[in-house]
Design a protein around this motif. Structure first.
Motif, PDB file in Angstrom:
ATOM      1  N   LEU A 162       1.027  -1.040  -0.209  1.00 42.85           N
ATOM      2  CA  LEU A 162       0.067   0.021  -0.301  1.00 42.85           C
ATOM      3  C   LEU A 162       0.829   1.560   0.247  1.00 42.85           C
ATOM      4  O   LEU A 162       1.934   1.371   0.672  1.00 42.85           O
ATOM      5  N   ARG A 163       0.591   2.858  -0.969  1.00 47.54           N
ATOM      6  CA  ARG A 163       0.889   3.175  -0.760  1.00 47.54           C
ATOM      7  C   ARG A 163      -0.101   4.580  -0.796  1.00 47.54           C
ATOM      8  O   ARG A 163      -1.039   4.784  -2.358  1.00 47.54           O
ATOM      9  N   VAL A 164       0.190   5.668  -0.110  1.00 42.26           N
ATOM     10  CA  VAL A 164      -0.599   6.539   0.032  1.00 42.26           C
ATOM     11  C   VAL A 164      -0.227   7.487   0.131  1.00 42.26           C
ATOM     12  O   VAL A 164       0.573   7.931   0.589  1.00 42.26           O
ATOM     13  N   THR A 165      -1.092   8.745  -0.377  1.00 44.10           N
ATOM     14  CA  THR A 165      -0.299   9.961  -0.472  1.00 44.10           C
ATOM     15  C   THR A 165      -1.182  11.479  -0.102  1.00 44.10           C
ATOM     16  O   THR A 165      -2.721  10.601  -0.515  1.00 44.10           O
ATOM     17  N   LEU A 166      -0.988  11.712  -0.025  1.00 40.08           N
ATOM     18  CA  LEU A 166      -2.378  12.763   1.084  1.00 40.08           C
ATOM     19  C   LEU A 166      -1.446  14.637  -0.001  1.00 40.08           C
ATOM     20  O   LEU A 166      -0.891  15.165   0.407  1.00 40.08           O
TER      21      LEU A 166
END
Lengths: 116, 112
Positions: free
Chosen positions: B61-65
């Motif tokens: 998983l990779r999350v960006t904001l």
């Protein structure tokens, strides 16, 4: 207990009857949340309790809905004079205190409510 | 009203491909979280990203904001059939509140 426990898992009731849904949070979790999820929809916030503070009731859809929590343990969601539109899965979640408050919710399996 | 809106509503991919889901929100936040739901019942927490963070990784998983655009994305790499589920973003508002608002979700189907 090991996780958040909700009962009953399924409830069928007749329109106009009152129902009570129960949630047992994880021991030591100070925050407790109730959500409603209609079929194929997202989670609708209903209410949350945090320790001894006044609960945030801003999501309750009408005065037919109420919830109580005894200390930092069991919570009961009551729906009076149920309507067919109340049919949904009602999900309870709890969250640990301190830095974890509201930062990682642990969910129960929900109560499927069907109003005929 | 709901805070998070997700896009797309549904996504179908082949095993091994990457899946990207997007979430937009309306007000300032303390953090944004992603949850997974199987079979329409209990949700499982996947990952949390704080408002002062831009990217976070956990396994596949990779999350960006992007707080300037009020949006986040969740990338699942090398997807598996077992990743088939609904994925929801949830936002905790800034200030002294633990209230968590969920989006409408993205339904992901990974075909073997």
């Amino acid at each position: 207990g090991a996780g958040v426990s909700q009962s009953p898992s399924n409830k069928v009731t007749e329109k106009g009857k009152d129902v009570e849904l129960r949630c047992d949070p994880i021991s030591g979790h100070t925050a407790l949340y109730w959500y409603r999820q209609r079929l194929g929809q997202g989670l609708e916030f209903l209410i949350y309790f945090q320790g001894n503070s006044a609960p945030d009731k801003s999501g309750l859809p009408s005065d037919r809905f109420s919830a109580e929590r005894t200390g930092e343990s069991v919570s009961t969601l009551t729906i009076q004079r149920t309507q067919q539109e109340d049919s949904a899965v009602y999900l309870c979640a709890s969250s640990p205190p301190g830095q974890g408050w509201g930062e990682k919710l642990f969910f129960g399996s929900g109560t499927q409510l069907s109003v005929l | 009203s709901q805070q998070g809106e997700e896009d797309p509503q549904a996504l179908s991919i082949q095993e091994g491909e990457n899946a990207t889901m997007n979430c937009s929100y309306k007000t300032s936040i303390n953090n944004l979280q992603w949850y997974r739901q199987n079979s329409g019942r209990g949700l499982v927490h996947l990952i949390l990203i704080r408002s002062n963070e831009r990217e976070k990784h956990s396994g596949r998983l990779r999350v960006t904001l992007d707080t300037s655009k009020k949006s986040s994305s969740l990338l699942i790499t090398a997807s598996r059939a077992a990743d088939t589920a609904s994925y929801f973003c949830a936002t905790r508002g800034s200030g002294n509140t633990g209230k968590l608002i969920f989006g409408q979700g993205t339904t992901l189907q990974v075909k073997p």
